[in-house]
Design a protein around this motif. Structure first.
Motif, PDB file in Angstrom:
ATOM      1  N   THR A 113     -45.882  -8.522   6.288  1.00 20.94           N
ATOM      2  CA  THR A 113     -47.078  -9.010   6.979  1.00 20.94           C
ATOM      3  C   THR A 113     -47.014 -10.502   7.329  1.00 20.94           C
ATOM      4  OG1 THR A 113     -47.980  -9.189   4.748  1.00 20.94           O
ATOM      5  CG2 THR A 113     -48.678  -7.308   6.045  1.00 20.94           C
ATOM      6  N   LEU A 114     -45.967 -11.202   6.885  1.00 19.40           N
ATOM      7  CA  LEU A 114     -45.821 -12.623   7.248  1.00 19.40           C
ATOM      8  C   LEU A 114     -45.563 -12.744   8.750  1.00 19.40           C
ATOM      9  CD1 LEU A 114     -43.523 -13.900   4.337  1.00 19.40           C
ATOM     10  CD2 LEU A 114     -45.968 -14.357   4.645  1.00 19.40           C
ATOM     11  N   PRO A 115     -45.890 -13.923   9.334  1.00 12.05           N
ATOM     12  CA  PRO A 115     -45.582 -14.122  10.759  1.00 12.05           C
ATOM     13  C   PRO A 115     -44.075 -13.972  11.014  1.00 12.05           C
ATOM     14  CG  PRO A 115     -46.995 -15.896   9.925  1.00 12.05           C
ATOM     15  CD  PRO A 115     -46.575 -15.086   8.738  1.00 12.05           C
ATOM     16  N   GLU A 172     -49.671 -11.637   0.278  1.00 11.47           N
ATOM     17  CA  GLU A 172     -48.709 -12.160   1.258  1.00 11.47           C
ATOM     18  C   GLU A 172     -47.733 -13.143   0.624  1.00 11.47           C
ATOM     19  OE1 GLU A 172     -49.841 -12.377   5.191  1.00 11.47           O
ATOM     20  OE2 GLU A 172     -50.430 -10.386   4.532  1.00 11.47           O
ATOM     21  N   GLU A 173     -47.646 -13.147  -0.686  1.00 10.32           N
ATOM     22  CA  GLU A 173     -46.773 -14.123  -1.340  1.00 10.32           C
ATOM     23  C   GLU A 173     -45.293 -13.741  -1.238  1.00 10.32           C
ATOM     24  OE1 GLU A 173     -49.177 -16.353  -4.817  1.00 10.32           O
ATOM     25  OE2 GLU A 173     -48.569 -14.305  -5.285  1.00 10.32           O
ATOM     26  N   VAL A 174     -44.463 -14.780  -1.313  1.00  6.69           N
ATOM     27  CA  VAL A 174     -43.009 -14.620  -1.314  1.00  6.69           C
ATOM     28  C   VAL A 174     -42.505 -14.864  -2.730  1.00  6.69           C
ATOM     29  CG1 VAL A 174     -40.840 -15.611  -0.469  1.00  6.69           C
ATOM     30  CG2 VAL A 174     -42.799 -15.372   1.089  1.00  6.69           C
ATOM     31  N   LEU A 175     -41.636 -13.979  -3.198  1.00  2.85           N
ATOM     32  CA  LEU A 175     -41.022 -14.120  -4.527  1.00  2.85           C
ATOM     33  C   LEU A 175     -39.541 -14.438  -4.360  1.00  2.85           C
ATOM     34  CD1 LEU A 175     -40.752 -13.687  -7.654  1.00  2.85           C
ATOM     35  CD2 LEU A 175     -40.477 -11.252  -7.154  1.00  2.85           C
ATOM     36  N   THR A 176     -39.077 -15.480  -5.027  1.00  2.00           N
ATOM     37  CA  THR A 176     -37.661 -15.843  -4.955  1.00  2.00           C
ATOM     38  C   THR A 176     -37.027 -15.709  -6.340  1.00  2.00           C
ATOM     39  OG1 THR A 176     -38.180 -17.428  -3.204  1.00  2.00           O
ATOM     40  CG2 THR A 176     -36.022 -17.620  -4.224  1.00  2.00           C
ATOM     41  N   ILE A 177     -35.906 -14.994  -6.402  1.00  3.71           N
ATOM     42  CA  ILE A 177     -35.158 -14.829  -7.648  1.00  3.71           C
ATOM     43  C   ILE A 177     -33.908 -15.694  -7.548  1.00  3.71           C
ATOM     44  CG2 ILE A 177     -34.098 -13.176  -9.224  1.00  3.71           C
ATOM     45  CD1 ILE A 177     -36.898 -12.291  -8.685  1.00  3.71           C
ATOM     46  N   THR A 203     -34.646 -12.859  -2.077  1.00  3.71           N
ATOM     47  CA  THR A 203     -36.004 -13.170  -1.628  1.00  3.71           C
ATOM     48  C   THR A 203     -36.755 -11.876  -1.336  1.00  3.71           C
ATOM     49  OG1 THR A 203     -35.171 -15.205  -0.630  1.00  3.71           O
ATOM     50  CG2 THR A 203     -37.374 -14.501   0.020  1.00  3.71           C
ATOM     51  N   ILE A 204     -37.955 -11.764  -1.916  1.00  4.84           N
ATOM     52  CA  ILE A 204     -38.807 -10.606  -1.675  1.00  4.84           C
ATOM     53  C   ILE A 204     -39.945 -11.057  -0.769  1.00  4.84           C
ATOM     54  CG2 ILE A 204     -40.166  -8.761  -2.750  1.00  4.84           C
ATOM     55  CD1 ILE A 204     -37.447  -8.750  -3.978  1.00  4.84           C
ATOM     56  N   LEU A 205     -40.088 -10.389   0.356  1.00  7.41           N
ATOM     57  CA  LEU A 205     -41.021 -10.829   1.398  1.00  7.41           C
ATOM     58  C   LEU A 205     -41.974  -9.713   1.782  1.00  7.41           C
ATOM     59  CD1 LEU A 205     -38.215 -12.180   3.727  1.00  7.41           C
ATOM     60  CD2 LEU A 205     -39.912 -13.613   2.598  1.00  7.41           C
ATOM     61  N   PRO A 206     -43.261 -10.014   1.982  1.00  6.00           N
ATOM     62  CA  PRO A 206     -44.143  -9.011   2.596  1.00  6.00           C
ATOM     63  C   PRO A 206     -43.929  -9.021   4.110  1.00  6.00           C
ATOM     64  CG  PRO A 206     -45.389 -10.880   1.681  1.00  6.00           C
ATOM     65  CD  PRO A 206     -43.948 -11.246   1.639  1.00  6.00           C
ATOM     66  N   VAL A 211     -46.445 -11.484  -8.287  1.00  6.69           N
ATOM     67  CA  VAL A 211     -46.523 -11.725  -6.851  1.00  6.69           C
ATOM     68  C   VAL A 211     -47.549 -10.786  -6.242  1.00  6.69           C
ATOM     69  CG1 VAL A 211     -44.556 -10.172  -6.426  1.00  6.69           C
ATOM     70  CG2 VAL A 211     -45.081 -11.941  -4.756  1.00  6.69           C
ATOM     71  N   GLU A 212     -48.345 -11.334  -5.333  1.00  3.97           N
ATOM     72  CA  GLU A 212     -49.483 -10.605  -4.770  1.00  3.97           C
ATOM     73  C   GLU A 212     -49.572 -10.805  -3.272  1.00  3.97           C
ATOM     74  OE1 GLU A 212     -53.490 -10.798  -6.399  1.00  3.97           O
ATOM     75  OE2 GLU A 212     -52.691 -11.845  -8.141  1.00  3.97           O
ATOM     76  N   LYS A 247     -43.762  -3.490   2.506  1.00  5.95           N
ATOM     77  CA  LYS A 247     -44.929  -3.234   3.340  1.00  5.95           C
ATOM     78  C   LYS A 247     -44.559  -3.166   4.819  1.00  5.95           C
ATOM     79  CE  LYS A 247     -47.628  -6.028   0.101  1.00  5.95           C
ATOM     80  NZ  LYS A 247     -48.790  -6.840  -0.146  1.00  5.95           N
ATOM     81  N   TYR A 276     -46.936  -6.929  -6.708  1.00  7.83           N
ATOM     82  CA  TYR A 276     -47.715  -6.483  -5.546  1.00  7.83           C
ATOM     83  C   TYR A 276     -48.593  -5.268  -5.861  1.00  7.83           C
ATOM     84  CZ  TYR A 276     -44.500  -9.318  -2.635  1.00  7.83           C
ATOM     85  OH  TYR A 276     -43.763 -10.325  -2.074  1.00  7.83           O
TER      86      TYR A 276
END
Lengths: 335, 335
Positions: free
Chosen positions: A169-171, B160-165, A164-167, B157-158, A189, A120
């Motif tokens: 800013t998602l809905p 609004e993307e979701v990263l899953t480990i 899980t890594i999430l922004p 990961v950039e 974020k 990111y």
């Protein structure tokens, strides 16, 4: 002109991860690369200072050429004809051109990046525009995710768990679905997204586990329960953490035993709903036909009783008996 | 006996992240903590060396008390009455007791941890058993995830993307579902799990994007396409990476235009199937009733055409026209 001046050796581009904020969390390699660089570039806000520069400040020298890459917009509106996207695109192109000029002149350029450059980060925009033409190396850094877990002192992810890594800013509905379907999570974020993130934690049943970390390892650090956090006090540099469930008994509901019958659906785990995943994760005991049980990920501390597909009534009786003794049982079935 | 000897101040416990393998990716703080420690503890395999110790070797002194914590079992079978789980439990208890004795005697103990201590690490077992009784601090480290992306030189990961480990030890169907439903992914713990991971990449349509990284930043490092990797050559210390899709046009199917109609299901994003998520991620243009479109996460580069719910035939015509011109269009509908 000497031959070397006519065909100068091009400089090398470095993306340098600086870690989460505490300057002592820079790597030895980051310090070394900065020491050897001719040019040090860093992003900075239009009206503010550069956090990246302040992390690395002790390692900057007066003979370093500094290249501040000043964002044309942050959250305010822009009068650029292409809007926010257009303004940013133009900014990245211009920044890359400035760095390319140094590289063409044979100068080594270190682009400072908070956290890890490829996670990111803003460095990626330079990398994409320059790494095909110049030698480029990325020095990985400690992420704010690792820093947040360290400051909470709680395991982030263990054994067979999914992180899980999430922004933020998602809905909100999307956040809810993702949080319900994972073991551990970090939501990046925050700031203005906080109410939606809090709502998603609640709707997905994860609010009691969720922690809040602001400015991990930096001045003004704050940690606590997400549920106790005042939404109006949350800056962008904050994350929400749902830590590992392993050996964290507070994270699953306690109370009387129960049996939940879980259908794995026509496509097996492929089509499990978040509710199903949640029920499987919360169970202390799984009971079912061995073929279906084998499709469910193993969780440490969770007991599995597999049997063949001819003993359905015995299995139901067994599950109910366990529940009577206070266990949370999931009966795993096909279909 | 002096008063201090009768009531000695207890020592402090440190979990020290050492980064992915290259000693120069240790943080300044890790070096500092090791320098100040009285005791340096590290896990090691029964018949092998300690990787953690070898990363930190340059910083160990002859006056450091070393505490190797030697695993009783790795992958072989055990004759412990509690099986593998029992043998490990006993080992962690005994290890914690050894460290507690040092802490009680007022010694500072640094437990070395490859990568980040709270990210799939062994340090966690010590932390859980000791941090409630002794002062404890975790020094976060660079993970193998960041190292792998750095060595591939590709954004992880950039935006609004979701990263899953994911651990590769999950069932293949579960891996497939998770890979289909995420933007970026890293699969840890390969080795014997490699065939299942490869199968899951293929079944989820991610194989073409997937990269392979072995021993990132260490001697014997190897990177390449996952599809080209010989399954028999894969060690445990390897990861699979599905990088960021942003600005990575190779990651989506090319070819003639198409219209995919995507149903968001009765619960909206909560119940999206992996196939639906995939179709939404692959689309260049989203067309639909604004209310439904707003529930779909924004992807950079993806165009959205929202309209009210009274113009269904115009919308269909518009979508087909775009597809005729070579665009991949997803029509987003409720239900």
């Amino acid at each position: 002109m000497s031959e070397q001046e006519q065909n100068p050796v091009k400089g090398k581009l470095y993306g340098v991860g600086l870690g989460p904020g505490d300057p002592s969390l820079m790597t030895l390699r980051a310090v070394e690369v900065i020491a050897e660089a001719d040019v040090v570039a860093y992003h900075s806000a239009r009206h503010g200072r550069s956090i990246a520069r302040s992390i690395a400040a002790k390692h900057l020298r007066s003979d370093h050429v500094e290249e501040p890459l000043v964002y044309p917009v942050t959250t305010e509106t822009t009068d650029h004809p292409g809007g926010y996207q257009g303004a940013m695109e133009e900014f990245y192109e211009a920044s890359a051109a400035r760095l390319a000029a140094h590289l063409d002149a044979g100068r080594t350029v270190a682009v400072l990046a908070e956290g890890d450059p490829l996670f990111y980060g803003s460095y990626m925009h330079m990398h994409k525009r320059l790494a095909d033409r110049y030698e480029a190396e990325v020095v990985p850094g400690v992420t704010s995710v690792s820093a947040a877990a360290a400051r909470l002192g709680t395991p982030l992810v263990e054994g067979e768990e999914v992180l899980t890594i999430l922004p933020g800013t998602l809905p909100e509905e999307e956040l809810t679905a993702r949080l319900a379907a994972t073991d551990s999570a970090v939501v990046m974020k925050l700031g203005r997204t906080f109410p939606a993130v809090r709502g998603a934690m609640e709707a997905s049943g994860r609010l009691a586990e969720a922690r809040y970390v602001e400015r991990a390892t930096m001045e003004g650090e704050r940690t606590g329960l997400l549920a106790d956090t005042d939404p109006d006090s949350v800056p962008y540099f904050a994350v929400a953490v749902v830590p590992s469930r392993v050996g964290n008994p507070g994270s699953v509901p306690s109370g009387p035993g129960e049996v939940v019958v879980v259908g794995t659906g026509p496509a097996g785990p492929l089509w499990l709903t978040p509710e199903t995943r949640r029920a499987l994760a919360d169970a202390e005991v799984l009971v079912g036909y061995t073929t279906y049980l084998d499709r469910v990920p193993v969780k440490p501390g969770q007991v599995r009783h597999g049997s063949d597909n001819k003993v359905e009534s015995e299995r139901a009786e067994f599950a109910l008996d366990l529940a009577r003794r206070g266990k949370r049982v999931a009966g795993v079935s096909g279909g």
